[in-house]
Design a protein around this motif. Structure first.
Motif, PDB file in Angstrom:
ATOM      1  N   ARG A 248      17.971   8.232  -0.023  1.00  0.00           N
ATOM      2  CA  ARG A 248      18.856   9.586   0.767  1.00  0.00           C
ATOM      3  C   ARG A 248      18.039  10.261   2.020  1.00  0.00           C
ATOM      4  N   PRO A 249      18.730  10.866   2.850  1.00  0.00           N
ATOM      5  CA  PRO A 249      17.912  10.842   3.944  1.00  0.00           C
ATOM      6  C   PRO A 249      17.120  11.785   3.518  1.00  0.00           C
ATOM      7  N   ASP A 250      15.833  12.315   4.581  1.00  0.00           N
ATOM      8  CA  ASP A 250      14.666  12.700   4.270  1.00  0.00           C
ATOM      9  C   ASP A 250      14.037  12.332   2.616  1.00  0.00           C
ATOM     10  N   ASP A 251      14.572  11.577   1.961  1.00  0.00           N
ATOM     11  CA  ASP A 251      13.140  10.978   1.575  1.00  0.00           C
ATOM     12  C   ASP A 251      12.102  10.543   1.754  1.00  0.00           C
ATOM     13  N   VAL A 252      10.987  10.747   1.186  1.00  0.00           N
ATOM     14  CA  VAL A 252       9.499   9.699   1.894  1.00  0.00           C
ATOM     15  C   VAL A 252       9.402   8.403   1.053  1.00  0.00           C
ATOM     16  N   VAL A 253       9.233   7.390   1.813  1.00  0.00           N
ATOM     17  CA  VAL A 253       9.448   6.359   1.239  1.00  0.00           C
ATOM     18  C   VAL A 253       8.175   5.563   1.404  1.00  0.00           C
ATOM     19  N   ILE A 254       7.200   5.014  -0.083  1.00  0.00           N
ATOM     20  CA  ILE A 254       6.471   4.127   0.851  1.00  0.00           C
ATOM     21  C   ILE A 254       6.122   3.163   0.345  1.00  0.00           C
ATOM     22  N   ILE A 255       6.088   2.459   1.735  1.00  0.00           N
ATOM     23  CA  ILE A 255       5.863   0.906   1.849  1.00  0.00           C
ATOM     24  C   ILE A 255       4.341   0.271   1.858  1.00  0.00           C
ATOM     25  N   LYS A 256       4.623  -0.036   1.214  1.00  0.00           N
ATOM     26  CA  LYS A 256       3.198  -1.024   0.600  1.00  0.00           C
ATOM     27  C   LYS A 256       3.236  -2.352   1.530  1.00  0.00           C
ATOM     28  N   PRO A 257       2.175  -3.009   1.316  1.00  0.00           N
ATOM     29  CA  PRO A 257       2.006  -4.420   2.537  1.00  0.00           C
ATOM     30  C   PRO A 257       2.940  -5.376   1.805  1.00  0.00           C
ATOM     31  N   GLY A 258       3.926  -6.532   2.865  1.00  0.00           N
ATOM     32  CA  GLY A 258       4.499  -7.529   2.520  1.00  0.00           C
ATOM     33  C   GLY A 258       6.354  -6.751   1.858  1.00  0.00           C
ATOM     34  N   ALA A 259       6.619  -5.717   1.562  1.00  0.00           N
ATOM     35  CA  ALA A 259       6.828  -5.136   1.611  1.00  0.00           C
ATOM     36  C   ALA A 259       8.679  -5.295   2.317  1.00  0.00           C
ATOM     37  N   ARG A 260       9.772  -5.040   1.861  1.00  0.00           N
ATOM     38  CA  ARG A 260      10.438  -4.625   3.391  1.00  0.00           C
ATOM     39  C   ARG A 260      11.041  -3.578   2.807  1.00  0.00           C
ATOM     40  N   ILE A 261      11.391  -3.203   4.430  1.00  0.00           N
ATOM     41  CA  ILE A 261      11.517  -1.588   4.576  1.00  0.00           C
ATOM     42  C   ILE A 261      13.103  -1.811   3.808  1.00  0.00           C
ATOM     43  N   PRO A 262      13.121  -0.906   3.204  1.00  0.00           N
ATOM     44  CA  PRO A 262      14.611  -0.545   2.755  1.00  0.00           C
ATOM     45  C   PRO A 262      15.515   0.669   3.324  1.00  0.00           C
ATOM     46  N   VAL A 263      15.563   0.877   4.244  1.00  0.00           N
ATOM     47  CA  VAL A 263      15.924   1.812   4.339  1.00  0.00           C
ATOM     48  C   VAL A 263      15.742   2.751   6.220  1.00  0.00           C
ATOM     49  N   ASP A 264      16.218   2.679   7.295  1.00  0.00           N
ATOM     50  CA  ASP A 264      15.719   3.424   8.950  1.00  0.00           C
ATOM     51  C   ASP A 264      14.671   4.586   8.150  1.00  0.00           C
ATOM     52  N   GLY A 265      13.680   5.196   9.376  1.00  0.00           N
ATOM     53  CA  GLY A 265      12.832   6.195   9.123  1.00  0.00           C
ATOM     54  C   GLY A 265      11.703   5.940  10.354  1.00  0.00           C
ATOM     55  N   ILE A 266      11.518   7.019  10.090  1.00  0.00           N
ATOM     56  CA  ILE A 266      10.300   7.572  10.849  1.00  0.00           C
ATOM     57  C   ILE A 266       8.898   7.220   9.788  1.00  0.00           C
ATOM     58  N   ILE A 267       8.109   6.599  10.710  1.00  0.00           N
ATOM     59  CA  ILE A 267       6.975   6.370  10.095  1.00  0.00           C
ATOM     60  C   ILE A 267       5.360   8.424   9.836  1.00  0.00           C
ATOM     61  N   ILE A 268       5.105   8.023   8.746  1.00  0.00           N
ATOM     62  CA  ILE A 268       4.880   9.743   8.439  1.00  0.00           C
ATOM     63  C   ILE A 268       3.124  10.106   8.166  1.00  0.00           C
ATOM     64  N   LYS A 269       2.776   8.510   7.384  1.00  0.00           N
ATOM     65  CA  LYS A 269       1.517   8.351   7.296  1.00  0.00           C
ATOM     66  C   LYS A 269       0.996   7.256   7.183  1.00  0.00           C
ATOM     67  N   GLY A 270       0.439   6.824   7.924  1.00  0.00           N
ATOM     68  CA  GLY A 270      -1.066   5.841   7.871  1.00  0.00           C
ATOM     69  C   GLY A 270       0.071   4.520   9.578  1.00  0.00           C
ATOM     70  N   GLU A 271      -0.347   3.561   9.297  1.00  0.00           N
ATOM     71  CA  GLU A 271       0.544   2.921  10.016  1.00  0.00           C
ATOM     72  C   GLU A 271       0.845   0.935   9.913  1.00  0.00           C
ATOM     73  N   GLY A 272       2.386   0.693  10.600  1.00  0.00           N
ATOM     74  CA  GLY A 272       1.861  -0.927  10.023  1.00  0.00           C
ATOM     75  C   GLY A 272       2.103  -1.456  10.553  1.00  0.00           C
ATOM     76  N   ALA A 273       2.244  -3.233  10.108  1.00  0.00           N
ATOM     77  CA  ALA A 273       2.223  -3.797  12.081  1.00  0.00           C
ATOM     78  C   ALA A 273       3.990  -4.206  11.130  1.00  0.00           C
ATOM     79  N   ILE A 274       4.466  -4.583  12.016  1.00  0.00           N
ATOM     80  CA  ILE A 274       5.737  -4.880  10.929  1.00  0.00           C
ATOM     81  C   ILE A 274       7.001  -6.214  12.142  1.00  0.00           C
ATOM     82  N   ASN A 275       7.255  -7.127  11.207  1.00  0.00           N
ATOM     83  CA  ASN A 275       7.672  -7.661  11.529  1.00  0.00           C
ATOM     84  C   ASN A 275       9.140  -7.549  11.903  1.00  0.00           C
ATOM     85  N   GLU A 276       9.538  -8.399  12.458  1.00  0.00           N
ATOM     86  CA  GLU A 276      11.419  -7.311  12.702  1.00  0.00           C
ATOM     87  C   GLU A 276      11.910  -8.658  12.893  1.00  0.00           C
ATOM     88  N   SER A 277      11.145  -9.760  12.445  1.00  0.00           N
ATOM     89  CA  SER A 277      12.007 -11.218  12.620  1.00  0.00           C
ATOM     90  C   SER A 277      13.263 -10.977  12.342  1.00  0.00           C
TER      91      SER A 277
END
Ligand code: ADP
Ligand code: MG
Length: 725
Positions: A248-277
Motif C-alpha cells: 500500500r502507499p506509505d508502506d516501507v519496502v526493503i529492497i535487497k541487492p539483485g531484487a526487482r523493485i515492486p512498486v514506485d517510491g522514494i528511497i528513505i534509507k541507504g542507496e542503490g544502483a538501479i538498472n532501469e533497462s
C-alpha cells in the motif's frame, strides 16, 4: 492523432475480478474478456468482425498479444452472454474459468496430435500405393491407400471445414473456405491422396506459422513478465514478504541487492544502483540516493535500501507502461485497414477466377490448385506481423509507440518541432546571476522561491534548489496562480509576488525600467533564461539561469537532417535571444521563441495545413497540448512523467536524444517491411496463378500448389521477424 487516443486511454483496469465497468462519461458499458485459441493477428480480426455483428456492440478491440478483447457496448441492447457467444461462434475460446483454460491448453495440443496422425497416415498411404501389392478395390472403387487418405481428409480437414462453416455463420468467406472448397472438389474428382497431402501441408504450414508468430508474441510477454511478484515490507517493525499487489502507499519496502523493485517510491534509507533497462532500454545502472525516486520493474544492482511506497498496484509506472504496450497492439495501422478491406474482396475474387479457369480449361486439377495457391494468407499477415514485431522491438529499446498508426506516421514524418527546456536541454537549470533593485540578493531569492514553491517547472526547481543551498527560508503562500509558459503569481502576507518572463510583465503592465531592461538584455545575450521578480507590482530584480544542452544534441540534429527531414525547428516559451543562441549552437536554422502552450499548438496547425507531416518532441511541461496536436507527439525522458506518457503518441523512456532518430528509423524500417510483404504477397499470388494455369494439368501436381502457398506465408512472417533484430 485520433479521437480514440485522446479520450480512450487507460480508463479501464485490467483487474480480472472486476472487469465490468462503466467508461467515463459514456452511456455504454465496457468489458474485458480473456480469449484463447488465437494464433495469428487475422484471428483477432475474425473475432472483431463477429462482435461487430452483434447489435449493441459499440466497439470491439481484440488484443492479440494480451489475448483478450475489450468490448464497449450498450447494456440496454445487448449483454455479456451475447458478447461471449459472438466470441465463441467463429471458433475461439473464452479463458475465464479453470475449466476453460484447460480447454484452451488441450485445443492447442490436440492440433499437434492431429497433425502427427495425419502425417503418419499420409506416409502409410504413399508407401502402400508405391510398394504395396497391386491395388485392388476394397469397397466401392476405393483402394486401401484411398481409404487411408480419406481418413486424413476427415481428421485433418475437420478443423479447416469447421473454420469455414464458422466463418460462414458470420457471413464471411476466409482462407478456410477456399481450402475446404478445394478439398471437397478434390475428393469429388477422386484425387484422394492429393487432397490428403494438401491438407497435411496446410496443417504443417499452420504449425510453422504459429511457432513463428509465437516468437514475436514471446518477445512482448517476456517484457511484460518482468512485472515484480513479491515485496518485503516492514510494518510495525516486522518484516514480511507479501505479494507486490498487496503493497500500500506509505508502506516501507526493503529492497535487497539483485531484487526487482515492486512498486514506485522514494528511497528513505541507504542507496542503490538501479538498472532501469526494463523500462528505459538503458542498461547502465543509475546511482540513486536518499530522496530519489525509484520505479517498479527496475532492478537494484547495488546494496540493500529501504524505500517508501508512493504508487502501488495499477498506479505504478510499470503498470502504466504495460497497459500502454498492450493497448498499442489493438490500435491498427491504417495500412492494415486497407489490407483487411482487400482481403475481403480477394477470397470471392479467387473463387471466381477458379470457376473461370475451370470453364476455360475443363481441368478440375488446375482450378483446385488455383484455389489453394491464391489464398490471401500472406496478404492478411503482411501488416500485423510487421506492426507487432516493430512495436516490440521499439519497446525493447525504451521507445513506447502507442499503436500501429503511429508507427506508420512516424515513418512518414518530414518535419520536426523540438521543444527547448527539458528536451534539447537537460532542464536542470542553475541560477547564475542575481541583479537586484532596492533589495538584497537573498531577499530576492526568497521572494522568488516563495512564489515558485508549488510550481513543477524546471525554472522553479532551480530557484528552490538555490534557496535550499543557501539555507534561505521558503515560506508557505496563498492563492497560487499559474500563467502557463510565462510565470506564476501568489499572495504572501498580503503582498502579491509575481515572477515570470518579460512577456508576462508587459501583459501585467509592470514597468521594468531601463536598468533592469539592460540587465535582462545582457543576460539574454549570454544565452541565459531570465526571471523577473516583482512585489506588489513593483520590480525587485532579475535572476539569470543557465541550462546545459544534452550531450548528443548536435549529433542528433545532424543525424535528423541526414535522414531527410526537411524542416527541423526549435520551439520554446523562452526568449528570442536564448532561442537563437541555442538554435545556432546545435545547428538548427529555424526557431520560434516566446511561444505560449497555445501558440505552439497554433504553429503546429499552421505547418500541418501547409502540408507538412510534423512531429513534436517535448517533455510534457507546457507542451502537452502541442504533443497532442502534432501528427506524432514524442515525449523525451517520459519515464516517470505520467502526463508526458499520456499526452504523447511515442514515449522515449530515457533522456537520450538519440532515441528520436532511432524511433523514426525503426518506423521507416517497419513501413519498408510492410510494403515488401504486400508487394511480395500480391505479385507472388498473381505469378503463381499464372504458373498454375501453365503447369498444373494433372492430379499429382496439386500438391505443389499447397507447398507454394505455404512458402509465401512463411516468407512474409520471416520477413517481419527481421524487425525483432
Ligand atoms: P520551453 O518551451 O522552452 O520548454 P516553457 O514553455 O516551459 O519553455 O516556459 C517558457 C517560459 O515561461 C520560460 O522560459 C519562463 O520564462 C516562463 N515560465 C514558465 N513557467 C514558469 C515558472 N513556473 N516560473 C517562472 N517562469 C516561468
Ligand atoms: Mg519544455
Amino acid at each position: 492523432m485520433s479521437a480514440q487516443n485522446c479520450c480512450g486511454l487507460p480508463e479501464h483496469t485490467h483487474d480480472k475480478n472486476n472487469n465490468h465497468n462503466q467508461p467515463k462519461g459514456g452511456k455504454g458499458a465496457r468489458v474485458t474478456i480473456p480469449i484463447g485459441g488465437m494464433h495469428c493477428p487475422a484471428c483477432a480480426l475474425n473475432i472483431e468482425k463477429s462482435l461487430n455483428c452483434v447489435s449493441g456492440v459499440i466497439e470491439a478491440n481484440v488484443n492479440f498479444i494480451g489475448e483478450e478483447v475489450t468490448v464497449s457496448y450498450d447494456p440496454h441492447r445487448t449483454d455479456i452472454e451475447h458478447i461471449k457467444r459472438a466470441i465463441v461462434r467463429p471458433g475461439y475460446l473464452i479463458k475465464e474459468t479453470a475449466w476453460e483454460r484447460a480447454k484452451v491448453f488441450w485445443s492447442e495440443r490436440i492440433f499437434l496430435i492431429q497433425m502427427a496422425v495425419c502425417a503418419l497416415l499420409v506416409i502409410a498411404a504413399n508407401l502402400i500405393a508405391h510398394f504395396g501389392p497391386a491395388p485392388h478395390h476394397l469397397v466401392w472403387k476405393l483402394t486401401l491407400a484411398d481409404i487411408i487418405s480419406l481418413a486424413v481428409i476427415v481428421i485433418g480437414g475437420y478443423t479447416i471445414l469447421k473454420g469455414a462453416i464458422q466463418a460462414l455463420l458470420v457471413w464471411d468467406v476466409t482462407v478456410f473456405s477456399l481450402v475446404s472448397i478445394a478439398s471437397i472438389a478434390a475428393v469429388v474428382v477422386g484425387a484422394y491422396k492429393e487432397a490428403a497431402m494438401v491438407i497435411l501441408i496446410m496443417l504443417i504450414g499452420e504449425t510453422l506459422e504459429r511457432v513463428a508468430l509465437r516468437k514475436s508474441r514471446n518477445a512482448i510477454t517476456k517484457l511484460l513478465n518482468l512485472a515484480p511478484i513479491s515485496a518485503i515490507v516492514k510494518r510495525d517493525g516486522i518484516e514480511s514478504e507479501i505479494s507486490a499487489d498487496a503493497v500500500r502507499p506509505d508502506d516501507v519496502v526493503i529492497i535487497k541487492p539483485g531484487a526487482r523493485i515492486p512498486v514506485d517510491g522514494i528511497i528513505i534509507k541507504g542507496e542503490g544502483a538501479i538498472n532501469e533497462s526494463s523500462l528505459t532500454g538503458e542498461s547502465l545502472p543509475a546511482d540513486k540516493k536518499e530522496g530519489a525516486t525509484v520505479y517498479s520493474g527496475t532492478i537494484n544492482e547495488g546494496n540493500a535500501f529501504e524505500m517508501k511506497a508512493t504508487k502501488t498496484g495499477d498506479d505504478t509506472s510499470f503498470a502504466l507502461i504495460k497497459r500502454l504496450i498492450l493497448e498499442a497492439e489493438t490500435q491498427k495501422a491504417p495500412i492494415q485497414r486497407i489490407a483487411d478491406r482487400y482481403a475481403r474482396y480477394f477470397v470471392p475474387l479467387i473463387l471466381l477466377i477458379a470457376v473461370g479457369v475451370y470453364a476455360a480449361t475443363r481441368n478440375p486439377y488446375t482450378a483446385i490448385t488455383i484455389l489453394i495457391v491464391a489464398c490471401p494468407c500472406a496478404l492478411v499477415l503482411a501488416t500485423p506481423t510487421a506492426v507487432v514485431t516493430g512495436l516490440t522491438n521499439a519497446s525493447r529499446h525504451g521507445i513506447l509507440i502507442k499503436g500501429g498508426q503511429y508507427l506508420e506516421t512516424l515513418g512518414g514524418l518530414n518535419s520536426l518541432l523540438i521543444d527547448k527546456t527539458g528536451t534539447l536541454t537537460s532542464g536542470k537549470l542553475s541560477v547564475t546571476d542575481i541583479v537586484t533593485f532596492d533589495t538584497t540578493e537573498n531577499e530576492l531569492l526568497t521572494l522568488a522561491a516563495t512564489a515558485e514553491r508549488h510550481s513543477e517547472h524546471p525554472i522553479a526547481r532551480a530557484i528552490i534548489r538555490k534557496s535550499e543551498e543557501l539555507k534561505l527560508p521558503i515560506p508557505e503562500s496563498d492563492n497560487f496562480e499559474i500563467f502557463k509558459g510565462s510565470g506564476v503569481r501568489i499572495t504572501y502576507q498580503k503582498t502579491t509576488i509575481l515572477v515570470g518572463n518579460n512577456r508576462l510583465f508587459s501583459e501585467q503592465q509592470i514597468d521594468i525600467g531601463q536598468d533592469i531592461s539592460d540587465a535582462v538584455a545582457g543576460l539574454e545575450n549570454q544565452g541565459k533564461t531570465t526571471l523577473l521578480v516583482a512585489q506588489n507590482n513593483k520590480i525587485c530584480g532579475v535572476i539569470g539561469l543557465s541550462d546545459t544542452l544534452r550531450a548528443n544534441a548536435v549529433d542528433t540534429i545532424r543525424k535528423l537532417k541526414q535522414m531527410g527531414l526537411n524542416k527541423i525547428a526549435l520551439i520554446t516559451g523562452d526568449n528570442q535571444r536564448v532561442a537563437s543562441a541555442v538554435a545556432k549552437e546545435i545547428g538548427i536554422e529555424e526557431y520560434y521563441a516566446q511561444m505560449l502552450p497555445e501558440d505552439k499548438v497554433k504553429k503546429l496547425k499552421e505547418l500541418k495545413e501547409s502540408g507538412f507531416r510534423v512531429g513534436m518532441v517535448g517533455d510534457g511541461v507546457n507542451d502537452a497540448p502541442a504533443l497532442a496536436a502534432s501528427d506524432v507527439g514524442m515525449a523525451m525522458g517520459a519515464f516517470g512523467s505520467d502526463v508526458a506518457i499520456e499526452a504523447a503518441d511515442v514515449s522515449l523512456m530515457s533522456d537520450d536524444l538519440a532515441k528520436i532518430p532511432e524511433a523514426i528509423l525503426l518506423s521507416r524500417r517497419a513501413l519498408g517491411i510492410i510494403r515488401q510483404n504486400f508487394t511480395f504477397a500480391i505479385v507472388y499470388n498473381i505469378v503463381m496463378m499464372f504458373l498454375v494455369t501453365q503447369l498444373v494439368h494433372e492430379q499429382h501436381n496439386m500438391v505443389w500448389g499447397a507447398v507454394a502457398h505455404q512458402f509465401s506465408s512463411l516468407l512474409v512472417i520471416t520477413n517481419s521477424l527481421r524487425l525483432l533484430r
